[in-house]
Design an enzyme around this catalytic site. Structure first.
Site, PDB file in Angstrom:
ATOM      1  N   HIS A 238      -9.376  -2.083  -4.905  1.00 47.58           N
ATOM      2  CA  HIS A 238      -8.274  -2.355  -3.983  1.00 47.58           C
ATOM      3  C   HIS A 238      -7.310  -3.379  -4.577  1.00 47.58           C
ATOM      4  CE1 HIS A 238      -5.991  -2.535  -0.318  1.00 47.58           C
ATOM      5  NE2 HIS A 238      -5.939  -3.833  -0.497  1.00 47.58           N
TER       6      HIS A 238
ATOM      7  N   HIS B 148       0.828  -1.206   0.000  1.00 52.55           N
ATOM      8  CA  HIS B 148       0.000   0.000   0.000  1.00 52.55           C
ATOM      9  C   HIS B 148       0.864   1.257   0.000  1.00 52.55           C
ATOM     10  CE1 HIS B 148      -3.363  -2.569   2.066  1.00 52.55           C
ATOM     11  NE2 HIS B 148      -3.102  -2.945   0.827  1.00 52.55           N
TER      12      HIS B 148
ATOM     13  N   HIS C 169      -1.355 -11.233  -4.854  1.00 50.57           N
ATOM     14  CA  HIS C 169       0.056 -10.885  -4.701  1.00 50.57           C
ATOM     15  C   HIS C 169       0.976 -11.937  -5.323  1.00 50.57           C
ATOM     16  CE1 HIS C 169      -1.012  -7.558  -2.126  1.00 50.57           C
ATOM     17  NE2 HIS C 169      -1.697  -8.357  -1.342  1.00 50.57           N
TER      18      HIS C 169
ATOM     19  N   ASP D 118      -3.313  -2.895  -4.998  1.00 49.68           N
ATOM     20  CA  ASP D 118      -2.297  -3.876  -4.601  1.00 49.68           C
ATOM     21  C   ASP D 118      -1.336  -4.171  -5.750  1.00 49.68           C
ATOM     22  OD1 ASP D 118      -3.065  -4.295  -1.966  1.00 49.68           O
ATOM     23  OD2 ASP D 118      -4.255  -6.078  -2.399  1.00 49.68           O
TER      24      ASP D 118
END
Length: 297
Positions: free
Chosen positions: A240, A83, A267, A244
């Site tokens: 969001h 972030h 991720h 990321d």
């Protein structure tokens, strides 16, 4: 907003503190100015018996379960950097020394907005060295079942993401954006991380989510959003995930000129894509806009 031709660092220290979403540890962070061509360097000030400096590179990413964790050669780790990394790259901060006195970046409110606000208060300072961009020359894609992530040539930085969850609170969402600083501030910066209530106990049993709460995440139970304030945007979830991905891509060492697409990715897929790109040196190049201007003259 036109991309900058020159590197920037922070004008003054940016200081903040908070709780790590997974460790539950309270940490204090100071973002300081750094010389041109330094890049982003994290320093674990609580580690004094070995090398405490960590550089966020594709190879330094050691874990990607519910966050991006980097590790140096001395075995020192730092968790949940994505972030802050997203805020740094989209606000054009190329060089910074990030001092932290614990093992995990504070989660703050679960978005990049608090980092944007502290960086705005610190200000930014232009430097003499040209900014180096990662220009994508050939399409690179990674897949894992129905999950995929790719980078492809484009004239600017573009992001597209698609997610699908059984919960009616999320469902299937897609966003496709041309991304610069103004767009990041308007479209993505305030979008929070999210999780399902039934997963919390299992995560805590393996040492994760110890600092998670409705103060720093959107919490879902079945088809309901539990947060009293509700969502900041109807599609906050996919936005969001895009945030990321932007933070995860910054481990390449510079902002991207190209199009990122993620489908059901996280991720792990983002880092797999970074590594796949780095393994194909003909698929990208460093590009300086200063040289572009000089050539045009």
């Amino acid at each position: 907003m036109a991309p900058s031709a020159f590197q920037h660092t922070v004008q003054g220290p940016a200081v903040f503190a908070g709780v790590g979403v997974h460790t539950g540890a309270h940490t204090r962070v100071t973002v300081r100015a750094a010389a041109p061509d330094t890049g982003i360097v994290f320093i674990r000030t609580d580690v004094t018996d070995r090398d405490n400096r960590l550089r966020p590179t594709g190879e330094a990413v050691c874990r990607t379960q519910l966050g991006t964790v980097i590790e140096n050669a001395a075995g020192v780790t730092l968790s949940t950097i994505e972030h802050l990394m997203a805020a740094l790259v989209m606000l054009g901060v190329d060089n910074a020394q990030v001092e932290i006195d614990g093992p995990e970046m504070p989660i703050m409110d679960g978005s990049s907005l608090p980092f944007v606000q502290v960086l705005d208060r610190a200000g930014r300072r232009a430097q003499s060295a040209p900014r180096r961009y990662i220009e994508i020359l050939e399409r690179v894609e990674v897949r894992d079942g129905d999950k995929r992530a790719s980078l492809a040539p484009a004239d600017s930085f573009e992001t597209a993401f698609e997610i699908a969850f059984d919960s009616a609170a999320i469902g299937r969402q897609r966003v496709d954006l041309k991304m610069d600083e103004a767009a990041f501030r308007k479209e993505l910066a305030n979008c929070r991380t999210f999780g399902f209530l039934h997963e919390v106990e299992a995560l805590r049993a393996i040492g994760l989510a110890r600092g998670g709460s409705m103060d720093n995440a959107v919490v879902i139970e079945g088809d309901r959003i539990l947060n009293p304030e509700g969502l900041r945007r109807p599609d906050e979830f996919v936005r969001h995930k895009t945030l990321d991905a932007i933070g995860d891509l910054f481990v390449l060492g510079g902002p991207v000129i190209g199009r990122f697409e993620g489908v059901l990715a996280g991720h792990g897929m983002n880092n797999a894509l970074v590594r796949a790109l780095l393994a194909r040196p003909n698929a990208w190049r460093w590009r300086s806009l200063v040289l572009d201007v000089a050539e045009a003259v």
